[in-house]
Design an enzyme around this catalytic site. Structure first.
Site, PDB file in Angstrom:
ATOM      1  N   LYS A 505       0.832  -1.204   0.000  1.00  0.00           N
ATOM      2  CA  LYS A 505       0.000   0.000   0.000  1.00  0.00           C
ATOM      3  C   LYS A 505       0.866   1.253   0.000  1.00  0.00           C
ATOM      4  O   LYS A 505       1.982   1.268   0.520  1.00  0.00           O
ATOM      5  CB  LYS A 505      -0.913   0.008   1.222  1.00  0.00           C
ATOM      6  CG  LYS A 505      -1.913  -1.138   1.261  1.00  0.00           C
ATOM      7  CD  LYS A 505      -2.768  -1.093   2.516  1.00  0.00           C
ATOM      8  CE  LYS A 505      -3.753  -2.259   2.531  1.00  0.00           C
ATOM      9  NZ  LYS A 505      -4.589  -2.280   3.741  1.00  0.00           N
ATOM     10  N   LYS A 520       5.448   4.249   0.788  1.00  0.00           N
ATOM     11  CA  LYS A 520       5.210   2.975   0.110  1.00  0.00           C
ATOM     12  C   LYS A 520       5.611   1.853   1.061  1.00  0.00           C
ATOM     13  O   LYS A 520       6.792   1.659   1.352  1.00  0.00           O
ATOM     14  CB  LYS A 520       6.029   2.929  -1.177  1.00  0.00           C
ATOM     15  CG  LYS A 520       5.774   1.729  -2.066  1.00  0.00           C
ATOM     16  CD  LYS A 520       6.598   1.888  -3.348  1.00  0.00           C
ATOM     17  CE  LYS A 520       6.400   0.700  -4.276  1.00  0.00           C
ATOM     18  NZ  LYS A 520       7.215   0.846  -5.502  1.00  0.00           N
ATOM     19  N   ASP A 616       8.801  -1.772 -16.134  1.00  0.00           N
ATOM     20  CA  ASP A 616       7.373  -1.797 -15.756  1.00  0.00           C
ATOM     21  C   ASP A 616       6.718  -0.470 -16.116  1.00  0.00           C
ATOM     22  O   ASP A 616       6.002   0.129 -15.307  1.00  0.00           O
ATOM     23  CB  ASP A 616       7.223  -2.090 -14.267  1.00  0.00           C
ATOM     24  CG  ASP A 616       5.816  -2.551 -13.905  1.00  0.00           C
ATOM     25  OD1 ASP A 616       5.066  -2.959 -14.825  1.00  0.00           O
ATOM     26  OD2 ASP A 616       5.445  -2.506 -12.718  1.00  0.00           O
TER      27      ASP A 616
END
Length: 826
Positions: A505, A520, A616
């Site tokens: 989260k 984070k 990513d």
């Protein structure tokens, strides 16, 4: 291929099938059925709920309060007979059940929020817990009976269920079931969607049943299930009823040699189905989609039941795809999975995480390989919520408005009199003493942040902890104490969550010097782990750029994995494109965001001796600050590029489905061009304003890249443009943008442009759009068509293709690039 029955015959067969009693072959070792508040036993079907004074369990409660309703329940075959009485708790109360058999147990709570004597149950505020799990917190009753079902893995010799009323309120329950389950019913582990080869253990988790759905537009009552489960008809969940055909052939189900399958699901589930029939129109490309309301921020176990009760021969293929939300879950060859036998039940379990949305979509659709007939089937669906890291199955930090009003009333009452004055004085003294105790920590933390922003170096060493700076040629970050992060995030308050990803989260936090940060926080069971945690820290400390999210520090105390970043006020690009109700971005805003992201990626590829490959790139990893400036984020999967004498890095495939470079996927050879491919996918996302994979759409539109490239080849690219952009985009700008995206998506990396060239072309598209703006249909601004003369043909020095020059013939290049923004590297 299919012999479809008439609707009248289907209804008759369905009705007859439910007159046949279920085969109640399962006899649970632990079996507690309680009619709470009752003084007599009650029969519900073939089960007997005992009066609430049995000696087989223990009830501990401050007062023995039972209540009865005036509502008349006459049916003796329905659960409604259990709602005549209720047990009321005015203090913390416990049901203690002896456990004879360890393993999975179900707990069902029955509530009927009616008026029972002087108690209005709809106003009850309470929580329910068991085995350290928070099952229910402040339930919201909205009329009608409510059944809440949970599954716990009981490893002790007793199970304690605790009811805790809120202040000035009470708790209640009408009936309670607690019984053991077959050990094969709940899987020990299941695969996680989006993480290939990654299985998630479920042995220590609690589950809550969110939905249990029977396809074929037929509801199966509890009396027809060996485990007394209610299967609700799928018509209320099915998105496009016109795409499905309801089928019922219970007699076709074949469970020879597998009697236990009836405990997995009743034969009536496997004998009814919703079928995507394209026989009448073989060209129809569509998916069947069911939509279920869920709580965001949790993982879910999804079980899908299949049984071919439609085909007449195994010579006819039944191959189709399964999607959960926008992610590919499985490619099923049902006949192969059932040993080429018709009517044999099959089920599959997968785990998925629902982040921001409150909806979970399950879809089945024809295989995209084209090697089978375009059909798909689903017989049953179960969705179970998995407890979070706080051992909760409810949203702990959400306080109902009703509860808030009550607390405000209590505070107002306390204000009256001298007592509240004394209380406030005591609180002030305690806070003052606590502030002094932490003053050294506070001043050093503030100094760290200030020194970090000034680029100075410092090492902390005091009685609380030792802080370690992260040194590099261009950046420095600090090891934050856990207590400072807990304070900044209100002890990781769920209401401060701004995002959820594979690592864990992300919370919004505020440091003591009022600096906003993004925290984070990794979780032990996350797809990413310790390696990715340190990879991200090491990668980010190697560079500093205005279009890369800045690292402020980290924390690894008490096995925590926490990274602290600068806070990005406007969230992700994805949120502004399609996954929220935020206002639509104008075309010029989208171009500027793409340019900013391209600058960040170009710096990664060229800003150091070895390229940094992000690995990513996606719209969810492009963040926007308060001025909508784009910054690339999330470097947990990043990889250092090849040596100067090498062409690629050989590594396992990692990334996000839909964005993966097909060449990298097939060869496991990673280059900077893999980032270029993923960025090309993002460009089409920006233009179209839709997800990369959307299984709820017709088959030819499910994959954004395939759909966009097909229409581009057919000269119909305008059909894919986000409707909110209509009338905003100049044709020259559109052509240059689409050409750039198309080049990025070349099949082979060698044919794709560098990120520098992509950046140059996007800046070109922005200049072709022009600076003049007019209001768009959504209140945003769009560029006006401006006259461009052809008096000059000068071009800036850069990579440029002959085809691009041809497309821009007749346009003044000196005017187009007069104010082009140069690439920023610092």
């Amino acid at each position: 291929m299919v012999n479809f029955w008439t609707p009248q015959l289907l209804i008759w067969v369905s009705s007859i099938s439910f007159l046949i009693p279920a085969s109640l072959g399962f006899d649970p070792v632990d079996n507690y059925l309680i009619d709470c508040g009752s003084f007599a036993n009650r029969s519900v079907g073939d089960r007997v709920f005992v009066a609430d004074n049995s000696s087989s369990y223990t009830l501990s409660t401050p007062q023995n309060i039972v209540a009865r309703t005036s509502v008349n329940f006459s049916s003796s075959t329905s659960d409604s007979v259990l709602y005549q009485t209720a047990r009321v708790f005015n203090g913390i109360s416990h049901y203690t059940f002896p456990i004879k058999e360890h393993g999975r147990h179900w707990i069902r709570f029955h509530f009927f929020p009616s008026v029972y004597g002087s108690y209005n149950m709809s106003k009850a505020e309470f929580s329910v817990s068991a085995q350290n799990f928070m099952l229910i917190r402040e339930p919201q009753f909205e009329g009608g009976s409510v059944v809440k079902e949970y599954c716990l893995n009981v490893t002790a010799d007793e199970l304690v269920v605790t009811f805790t009323p809120s202040a000035n309120s009470f708790a209640f329950v009408n009936a309670l079931e607690m019984f053991s389950l077959p050990d094969y019913l709940i899987p020990k582990e299941a695969s996680v969607i989006g993480l290939q080869g990654d299985n998630r253990s479920l042995s220590g988790n609690a589950l809550e049943t969110v939905a249990r759905v029977n396809m074929g537009n037929v509801t199966i009552p509890r009396q027809n299930d060996t485990l007394w489960r209610l299967w609700v008809s799928d018509d209320v969940y099915l998105l496009h009823t016109n795409l499905g055909t309801f089928v019922s052939r219970v007699s076709a189900v074949n469970i020879t040699g597998r009697p236990e399958i009836e405990n997995i699901a009743p034969l009536s589930v496997y004998g009814t189905a919703t079928w995507l029939n394209t026989e009448l129109d073989p060209r129809m490309n569509a998916n069947l989609t069911w939509r279920v309301d869920v709580d965001p921020g949790f993982e879910y176990l999804v079980r899908l039941h299949f049984c071919d009760v439609v085909s007449t021969s195994t010579q006819q293929s039944l191959i189709f795809n399964v999607y959960i939300n926008s992610q590919f879950a499985s490619h099923l060859d049902l006949h192969s999975l059932t040993s080429n036998k018709l009517g044999v039940p099959y089920y599959m379990d997968v785990i998925t995480r629902v982040s921001a949305s409150s909806l979970l979509n399950v879809s089945v659709g024809p295989s995209t390989t084209g090697a089978s007939d375009p059909h798909a089937i689903l017989n049953g669906l179960e969705i179970m919520k998995i407890n979070n890291h706080r051992l909760s199955l409810d949203v702990i930090d959400t306080i109902s408005s009703r509860s808030s009003r009550m607390k405000i009333a209590v505070i107002v009452g306390l204000v009256v009199g001298l007592f509240i004055v004394l209380l406030i004085a005591m609180v002030v003294i305690l806070l003052f003493r606590r502030r002094r105790k932490l003053s050294d920590l506070d001043s050093e933390q503030g100094a760290h942040c200030a020194m970090y922003r000034r680029g100075k170096f410092h090492t902390m060493d005091n009685e609380h902890y030792s802080g370690t700076p992260i040194f590099s040629s261009s950046n420095i970050g600090y090891r934050f104490p856990l207590v400072a992060i807990q304070e900044a995030t209100d002890n990781f308050c769920e209401s401060l969550i701004v995002g959820i990803g594979g690592f864990g989260k992300v919370y919004k936090g505020v440091l003591r010097d009022e600096i906003k940060v993004a925290v984070k926080r990794g979780v032990p069971q996350s797809g990413q782990g310790l390696k990715e945690f340190w990879t991200e820290i090491e990668m980010v400390t190697q560079f500093r750029h205005r279009h890369l999210v800045s690292l402020l520090g980290y924390c690894d105390e008490q096995e925590e994995m926490i990274i602290i970043y600068e806070y990005m006020e406007n969230g992700t690009l994805k949120d502004h494109l399609y996954s929220s109700n935020l206002p639509s971005l104008s075309w010029r805003q989208r171009l500027e965001i793409c340019i900013g992201a391209a600058r960040g990626l170009h710096y990664l590829h060229t800003g150091s001796a070895k390229a940094i490959i992000h690995r990513d790139v996606k719209s969810a990893n492009i963040l926007l600050d308060e001025k909508f400036m784009a910054k690339v984020a999330d470097f947990g999967l990043s990889k250092t590029g090849p040596d100067i004498d090498k062409t690629h890095v050989s590594t396992a495939v990692r990334g996000s489905f839909g964005y993966l470079d097909p060449e990298y996927l097939s060869t496991q050879q990673l280059t900077e061009k893999s980032d270029v491919y993923s960025f090309g996918v993002v460009l089409f996302e920006v233009l179209c304003g839709r997800p990369v994979i959307d299984p709820s759409l017709p088959r030819e539109r499910v994959n954004l890249v395939e759909w966009a490239m097909k229409l581009q080849r057919e000269g119909k690219i305008e059909e894919i443009i986000d409707p909110s952009l209509l009338g905003q985009i100049k044709l020259e700008s559109l052509k240059k943008f689409v050409e750039t995206a198309e080049n990025c998506l070349a099949e082979h990396g060698i044919d794709r442009p560098s990120m520098g060239y992509v950046l140059w072309n996007l800046e070109c598209a922005l200049q072709l759009q022009g600076n003049g703006e007019k209001p768009g249909h959504n209140g945003e601004t769009s560029s006006q068509v401006q006259h461009v003369d052809s008096s000059s043909t000068s071009l800036p020095t850069a990579e440029f293709s002959v085809a691009s020059v041809g497309e821009l013939a007749g346009i003044s290049m000196s005017k187009v690039f007069a104010q082009m923004v140069k690439e920023e590297t610092g």
